[in-house]
Design a protein around this motif. Structure first.
Motif, PDB file in Angstrom:
ATOM      1  N   THR A  24       0.815  -1.218   0.000  1.00  0.00           N
ATOM      2  CA  THR A  24       0.000   0.000   0.000  1.00  0.00           C
ATOM      3  C   THR A  24       0.845   1.263   0.000  1.00  0.00           C
ATOM      4  O   THR A  24       0.310   2.366  -0.047  1.00  0.00           O
ATOM      5  CB  THR A  24      -0.931   0.029   1.226  1.00  0.00           C
ATOM      6  OG1 THR A  24      -0.140  -0.022   2.414  1.00  0.00           O
ATOM      7  CG2 THR A  24      -1.904  -1.140   1.191  1.00  0.00           C
ATOM      8  N   SER A  25       2.159   1.106   0.054  1.00  0.00           N
ATOM      9  CA  SER A  25       3.073   2.245   0.056  1.00  0.00           C
ATOM     10  C   SER A  25       4.424   1.792  -0.467  1.00  0.00           C
ATOM     11  O   SER A  25       4.728   0.601  -0.472  1.00  0.00           O
ATOM     12  CB  SER A  25       3.231   2.816   1.471  1.00  0.00           C
ATOM     13  OG  SER A  25       4.221   3.830   1.515  1.00  0.00           O
TER      14      SER A  25
ATOM     15  N   LYS B 173      10.523  -0.572 -13.594  1.00  0.00           N
ATOM     16  CA  LYS B 173      11.253   0.667 -13.391  1.00  0.00           C
ATOM     17  C   LYS B 173      11.082   1.116 -11.944  1.00  0.00           C
ATOM     18  O   LYS B 173      10.069   0.868 -11.315  1.00  0.00           O
ATOM     19  CB  LYS B 173      10.692   1.732 -14.333  1.00  0.00           C
ATOM     20  CG  LYS B 173      11.416   3.064 -14.346  1.00  0.00           C
ATOM     21  CD  LYS B 173      10.769   3.945 -15.409  1.00  0.00           C
ATOM     22  CE  LYS B 173      11.531   5.240 -15.619  1.00  0.00           C
ATOM     23  NZ  LYS B 173      10.954   6.023 -16.743  1.00  0.00           N
ATOM     24  N   GLY B 174      12.094   1.799 -11.429  1.00  0.00           N
ATOM     25  CA  GLY B 174      11.942   2.451 -10.149  1.00  0.00           C
ATOM     26  C   GLY B 174      12.342   1.610  -8.962  1.00  0.00           C
ATOM     27  O   GLY B 174      12.762   0.458  -9.070  1.00  0.00           O
ATOM     28  N   SER B 175      12.202   2.216  -7.796  1.00  0.00           N
ATOM     29  CA  SER B 175      12.732   1.678  -6.549  1.00  0.00           C
ATOM     30  C   SER B 175      11.777   1.972  -5.408  1.00  0.00           C
ATOM     31  O   SER B 175      10.800   2.720  -5.552  1.00  0.00           O
ATOM     32  CB  SER B 175      14.088   2.337  -6.265  1.00  0.00           C
ATOM     33  OG  SER B 175      14.584   2.022  -4.978  1.00  0.00           O
ATOM     34  N   LYS B 176      12.053   1.365  -4.289  1.00  0.00           N
ATOM     35  CA  LYS B 176      11.484   1.846  -3.038  1.00  0.00           C
ATOM     36  C   LYS B 176      11.558   3.371  -3.026  1.00  0.00           C
ATOM     37  O   LYS B 176      12.458   3.962  -3.620  1.00  0.00           O
ATOM     38  CB  LYS B 176      12.313   1.271  -1.878  1.00  0.00           C
ATOM     39  CG  LYS B 176      11.971   1.808  -0.498  1.00  0.00           C
ATOM     40  CD  LYS B 176      12.950   1.277   0.527  1.00  0.00           C
ATOM     41  CE  LYS B 176      12.624   1.843   1.910  1.00  0.00           C
ATOM     42  NZ  LYS B 176      13.545   1.335   2.948  1.00  0.00           N
ATOM     43  N   TYR B 177      10.614   4.011  -2.388  1.00  0.00           N
ATOM     44  CA  TYR B 177      10.457   5.466  -2.309  1.00  0.00           C
ATOM     45  C   TYR B 177       9.645   6.027  -3.477  1.00  0.00           C
ATOM     46  O   TYR B 177       9.184   7.161  -3.408  1.00  0.00           O
ATOM     47  CB  TYR B 177      11.790   6.233  -2.250  1.00  0.00           C
ATOM     48  CG  TYR B 177      12.766   5.739  -1.235  1.00  0.00           C
ATOM     49  CD1 TYR B 177      12.549   5.943   0.137  1.00  0.00           C
ATOM     50  CD2 TYR B 177      13.923   5.069  -1.613  1.00  0.00           C
ATOM     51  CE1 TYR B 177      13.456   5.482   1.073  1.00  0.00           C
ATOM     52  CE2 TYR B 177      14.838   4.610  -0.680  1.00  0.00           C
ATOM     53  CZ  TYR B 177      14.599   4.814   0.667  1.00  0.00           C
ATOM     54  OH  TYR B 177      15.501   4.357   1.600  1.00  0.00           O
TER      55      TYR B 177
ATOM     56  N   GLY C 191       8.433  -0.672  -9.620  1.00  0.00           N
ATOM     57  CA  GLY C 191       9.539  -1.159  -8.802  1.00  0.00           C
ATOM     58  C   GLY C 191       9.445  -0.762  -7.344  1.00  0.00           C
ATOM     59  O   GLY C 191      10.087  -1.378  -6.493  1.00  0.00           O
ATOM     60  N   GLY C 192       8.658   0.255  -7.045  1.00  0.00           N
ATOM     61  CA  GLY C 192       8.528   0.708  -5.665  1.00  0.00           C
ATOM     62  C   GLY C 192       7.368   0.105  -4.908  1.00  0.00           C
ATOM     63  O   GLY C 192       7.376   0.085  -3.669  1.00  0.00           O
TER      64      GLY C 192
END
Length: 493
Positions: free
Chosen positions: A79-80, A337-341, A346-347
């Motif tokens: 959820t985040s 694509k992307g990361s945590k945050y 990807g997040g």
């Protein structure tokens, strides 16, 4: 001849007794409430499980075994994109926004209107235990706060109440000495979290590798409570940074130099912080994989112990990450694509595996759009508990046993006041304002600002913005977010 007949009769008698014993055990399993083990891992990359075939340098035989014996959801979401909000959403089956948590620094799970998994299981007299990391908000460490595990349904707790925990040092004296050096040299920066663990409401000083310690405590809890239905949440801090904090023997075995912990007497915190993060650390991926290797081993020990104690058949075992992989510490989120945050896939897209040998499908990979919020109502369904009417999760029990493979969320929403996202079917809307810039630059993650529309079926890597080509779809998703946010704001009043 008589001796021969006696031997035959004895053999047949043994077989019948064995058969009766097995049938009795099977009957007991059917009539007994399932045990539940919820394994939450920290920041694991979507590709970093060898059963997916997405990363060639990964070996996770024990996580792979879970996937082989259960259901793997390919479209599961947190959820985040960070841990404290997502963990609140998981344990309550609700959007954490409903009690005002959008990002770090929230009040935690303070709203009693949203019952937790262990609180609900108390209706069926489950013994409940929590081992590992607790992180719901800024007041988790206060033993009289609802976020402290013993205050939201857990009978036993061993772990840490902090965003991260030092992997090797767990004594208040080490942490106090570190803070003294920091103060003497007038340095600002985050703690290394070397303090003692909690054992219920007392401090527990020790030295050792946290992943292994949590594994031992988890197995001890199972051993102590194996004769009655239990719920155990094991929240490993692996593979969260700082990944260089590995046992010395492992570093030597792998020929790794590793990194030194931050020394406030020598340098500024952020100068040190950047050294370990992509692309600055030549050993970064190897250190990350070391943490993953220990994590997989401990998961294997838990499942092996359940099997040894003849508990595995009647245990619902759930494996999930709290958010997407952290690419600055060398997690691999391919193909996303992307990361945590961030609110790229990807997040927020996470691995989710659920096994229940007695009732659920085995070796299945499903594409249903599901959420960590669905764990609570699914557990309720499996244990005969009424599902709370005020939650956002949906009961996935019939998906797991194969009687309704089409059930999924119509849409999911994410919002941290700087970034938003909506997924409906294969379409995803993502927005990011300049308010997200300071965090993304500090954490060294990629970020594009503005409004973006993607078709995830054709473009899982979120490479092509279709906002101009499909304005009706974009507006539909915007309206979903607006209506959702209006409802959320009303809930918080």
């Amino acid at each position: 001849m008589m001796k021969y007949y006696l031997l035959v009769l004895s053999f047949v008698f043994c077989i019948l007794c064995s058969s009766c014993s097995e049938k009795k055990r099977e009957t007991n399993l059917v009539n007994k409430s399932p045990n539940i083990v919820l394994i939450v891992v920290d920041d694991i990359g979507f590709a970093d499980m060898s059963h997916t075939g997405l990363a060639t340098d990964v070996k996770t035989p024990n996580i792979d075994e879970l996937a082989k014996n259960g259901v793997y959801f390919n479209n599961a979401y947190a959820t985040s994109s960070i841990c404290s909000p997502s963990r609140g959403g998981l344990i309550t089956g609700s959007y954490q926004h409903r009690w005002g948590t959008f990002w770090y620094g929230g009040k935690g799970i303070h709203n009693n209107n949203y019952k937790t998994i262990p609180e609900l299981l108390k209706q069926k007299n489950y013994t409940t235990g929590y081992v590992g990391k607790v992180h719901y908000g800024s007041n988790d460490y206060q033993t009289d706060n609802r976020s402290f595990p013993l205050n939201h349904g857990f009978d036993y707790y061993f772990g840490n109440t902090s965003a991260r925990k030092h992997y090797l040092n767990h004594t208040d004296s080490i942490e106090t000495a570190f803070q003294k050096v920091k103060e003497e040299h007038h340095k600002k920066g985050q703690s290394l979290r070397q303090q003692a663990f909690w054992k219920n409401k007392s401090k527990f000083d020790t030295i050792g590798f946290s992943t292994e310690i949590f594994g031992v405590k988890a197995r001890n809890f199972i051993h102590k409570n194996k004769n009655n239905p239990f719920f155990l949440q094991v929240s490993f801090n692996a593979v969260h940074n700082f990944t260089h904090q590995l046992p010395k023997e492992y570093l030597e075995k792998k020929g790794l130099k590793g990194l030194e912990d931050w020394d406030p007497a020598k340098e500024e915190y952020y100068d040190w912080y950047q050294k370990a993060r992509y692309p600055n650390n030549p050993e970064g991926r190897a250190l990350y994989l070391g943490q993953l290797d220990y994590l997989d081993t401990e998961i294997g020990k838990i499942t092996s112990y359940l099997k040894e104690e003849h508990l595995l058949e009647n245990t619902i075992l759930i494996f999930i990450s709290d958010n997407g992989g952290s690419t600055p510490i060398y997690a691999n989120n391919a193909p996303f694509k992307g990361s945590k945050y961030t609110l790229y896939e990807g997040g927020i897209r996470v691995p989710l595996i659920i096994t229940y040998p007695q009732n659920f499908q085995k070796g299945k990979t499903l594409n249903n759009v599901v959420s960590a919020m669905d764990i609570l109502p699914t557990i309720c369904a499996a244990t005969g508990i009424d599902i709370p009417s005020n939650i956002d999760g949906i009961n996935m029990y019939d998906v797991l046993n194969g009687t309704n493979n089409k059930l999924q969320h119509e849409f999911l929403v994410w919002d941290n006041n700087a970034q938003t996202a909506v997924r409906k079917g294969s379409w995803k809307l993502r927005t990011a304002s300049d308010k997200a810039k300071s965090n993304s630059e500090y954490e060294m993650v990629e970020m594009e600002y503005g409004t973006y529309l993607y078709n995830l079926e054709n473009d899982p890597g979120e490479t092509t913005n279709l906002a101009k080509q499909y304005p009706k779809i974009m507006n539909e998703l915007k309206n979903i977010h607006q209506a959702w946010r209006t409802e959320i704001n009303e809930t918080n009043q």
